[in-house]
Write an enzyme that holds these catalytic residues in place. Structure first.
Site, PDB file in Angstrom:
ATOM      1  N   SER A   1      32.678  12.623  11.663  1.00 35.91           N
ATOM      2  CA  SER A   1      31.683  12.332  10.625  1.00 35.91           C
ATOM      3  C   SER A   1      32.329  11.697   9.399  1.00 35.91           C
ATOM      4  CB  SER A   1      31.017  13.647  10.215  1.00 35.91           C
ATOM      5  OG  SER A   1      30.293  13.473   9.023  1.00 35.91           O
TER       6      SER A   1
ATOM      7  N   TYR B   1      32.457  22.139   7.525  1.00 38.49           N
ATOM      8  CA  TYR B   1      32.014  21.095   8.458  1.00 38.49           C
ATOM      9  C   TYR B   1      33.021  19.947   8.510  1.00 38.49           C
ATOM     10  CZ  TYR B   1      29.096  17.248  10.274  1.00 38.49           C
ATOM     11  OH  TYR B   1      28.612  16.185  11.001  1.00 38.49           O
TER      12      TYR B   1
HETATM   13  N1  LIG Z   1      23.087  12.236  12.697  1.00 40.98           N
HETATM   14  C1  LIG Z   1      24.039  11.840  11.846  1.00 40.98           C
HETATM   15  O1  LIG Z   1      23.774  11.107  10.888  1.00 40.98           O
HETATM   16  C2  LIG Z   1      25.480  12.261  12.063  1.00 40.98           C
HETATM   17  C3  LIG Z   1      26.443  11.841  11.118  1.00 40.98           C
HETATM   18  C4  LIG Z   1      27.773  12.216  11.328  1.00 40.98           C
HETATM   19  C5  LIG Z   1      28.118  12.968  12.434  1.00 40.98           C
HETATM   20  N2  LIG Z   1      27.147  13.379  13.310  1.00 40.98           N
HETATM   21  C6  LIG Z   1      27.563  14.207  14.435  1.00 40.98           C
HETATM   22  O2  LIG Z   1      26.960  13.716  15.628  1.00 40.98           O
HETATM   23  C7  LIG Z   1      26.659  14.803  16.490  1.00 40.98           C
HETATM   24  C8  LIG Z   1      25.202  14.777  16.880  1.00 40.98           C
HETATM   25  O3  LIG Z   1      24.403  14.821  15.698  1.00 40.98           O
HETATM   26  P1  LIG Z   1      22.800  14.873  15.728  1.00 40.98           P
HETATM   27  O4  LIG Z   1      22.334  14.127  14.546  1.00 40.98           O
HETATM   28  O5  LIG Z   1      22.284  14.514  17.066  1.00 40.98           O
HETATM   29  O6  LIG Z   1      22.574  16.424  15.401  1.00 40.98           O
HETATM   30  P2  LIG Z   1      21.647  17.479  16.154  1.00 40.98           P
HETATM   31  O7  LIG Z   1      21.660  18.738  15.343  1.00 40.98           O
HETATM   32  O8  LIG Z   1      20.325  16.885  16.469  1.00 40.98           O
HETATM   33  O9  LIG Z   1      22.462  17.702  17.510  1.00 40.98           O
HETATM   34  C9  LIG Z   1      23.496  18.636  17.627  1.00 40.98           C
HETATM   35  C10 LIG Z   1      23.150  19.510  18.809  1.00 40.98           C
HETATM   36  O10 LIG Z   1      24.207  20.466  19.008  1.00 40.98           O
HETATM   37  C11 LIG Z   1      23.577  21.651  19.455  1.00 40.98           C
HETATM   38  N3  LIG Z   1      24.474  22.788  19.254  1.00 40.98           N
HETATM   39  C12 LIG Z   1      24.789  23.413  18.092  1.00 40.98           C
HETATM   40  N4  LIG Z   1      25.592  24.444  18.330  1.00 40.98           N
HETATM   41  C13 LIG Z   1      25.795  24.466  19.680  1.00 40.98           C
HETATM   42  C14 LIG Z   1      26.516  25.323  20.538  1.00 40.98           C
HETATM   43  N5  LIG Z   1      27.214  26.386  20.068  1.00 40.98           N
HETATM   44  N6  LIG Z   1      26.496  25.073  21.874  1.00 40.98           N
HETATM   45  C15 LIG Z   1      25.782  24.025  22.364  1.00 40.98           C
HETATM   46  N7  LIG Z   1      25.078  23.202  21.596  1.00 40.98           N
HETATM   47  C16 LIG Z   1      25.082  23.422  20.261  1.00 40.98           C
HETATM   48  C17 LIG Z   1      22.299  21.751  18.637  1.00 40.98           C
HETATM   49  O11 LIG Z   1      21.329  22.610  19.226  1.00 40.98           O
HETATM   50  C18 LIG Z   1      21.852  20.304  18.605  1.00 40.98           C
HETATM   51  O12 LIG Z   1      20.963  20.012  19.670  1.00 40.98           O
HETATM   52  C19 LIG Z   1      27.068  16.080  15.743  1.00 40.98           C
HETATM   53  O13 LIG Z   1      28.347  16.449  16.162  1.00 40.98           O
HETATM   54  C20 LIG Z   1      27.085  15.650  14.289  1.00 40.98           C
HETATM   55  O14 LIG Z   1      27.979  16.438  13.533  1.00 40.98           O
HETATM   56  C21 LIG Z   1      25.835  13.045  13.140  1.00 40.98           C
END
Ligand SMILES: NC(=O)c1ccc[n+]([C@@H]2O[C@H](COP(=O)([O-])OP(=O)(O)OC[C@H]3O[C@@H](n4cnc5c(N)ncnc54)[C@H](O)[C@@H]3O)[C@@H](O)[C@H]2O)c1
Length: 199
Positions: free
Chosen positions: A124, A148
């Protein structure tokens, strides 16, 4: 058939990616504990190509057995406590999900010599913290100021270092703000528009 694993596969990015994998003719296993993701994000996907495990990636035995059994070609690590605020509220639980679970996956690949074509870790832009430099570059100063961000930075280093030390093809990407409609949201809007027009 190309075989994918997506952790966090019921989340925003994971469910869209799963749909794309299916569209391109692959098959995919999704591991998600539904702490933030939703089954409705993936319910419409072809069940012959998509296997959903409602499991936590912190269940190391489950993850290790799945990796050994499935021989994944591509592994996409999206599963995370994806909220900075939640990581501040529960730093240790975040660490177990956002770092330890990912190391367990890397370690399983190393220990059992699994033949992965590529493992991608989703890091991130949070790793830059309050660094004001714009635009940010890969070489910009890292100032992780939350659990985080610390776990994201450590996990990306683990992914890349496992790659270098043990010849596992890994890559880490720093997402900034990912946005856009999910299929499920588009369908909801369509239904809403239809019912508004007929009301
Ligand atoms: N969306 C953004 O703008 C963004 C920016 C930077 C980084 N990210 C990273 O990208 C990835 C996906 O992000 P997203 O926006 O789809 O978020 P999201 O919250 O929609 O998806 C993350 C998923 O991980 C699952 N999860 C959490 N803990 C878990 C566990 N212990 N076991 C199994 N599953 C678990 C959640 O239920 C969720 O479905 C993440 O790692 C996030 O940190 C996203």
């Amino acid at each position: 058939m190309v075989n994918y694993l997506i952790t966090g596969g019921a989340g925003f990015i994971g469910s869209n990616l799963a749909a794309e994998v299916v569209k391109r003719g692959g098959k995919v296993s999704l591991v998600d504990d539904l702490s933030m993701g939703k089954e409705e994000n993936i319910i419409h996907l072809n069940k012959k190509r998509v296997t959903f495990y409602k499991k936590s990636i912190t269940d190391h035995d489950f993850m290790t057995n799945l990796l050994i059994k499935e021989h994944f070609d591509y592994i996409i690590l999206l599963g995370a406590v994806a909220s900075v605020a939640n990581s501040v509220r529960m730093p240790y639980e975040t660490h177990e999900v956002n770092q330890e679970a990912n190391i367990n996956i890397l370690e399983t690949i190393r220990k059992f010599g699994l033949n992965v074509k590529k493992l991608l870790f989703a890091s991130s832009a949070a790793v830059y913290g309050n660094n004001p430099q714009q635009p940010k570059k890969e070489g910009s100063a890292i100032e992780p100021g939350t659990p985080y961000a610390i776990d994201k930075f450590a996990s990306e280093r683990y992914a890349l270092t496992y790659g270098e030390l043990y010849q596992i093809p890994t890559v880490a990407t720093r997402f900034f703000n990912v946005y856009g409609p999910s299929k499920i949201q588009i369908r909801r809007i369509q239904v809403f528009c239809q019912s508004s027009l007929t009301a």
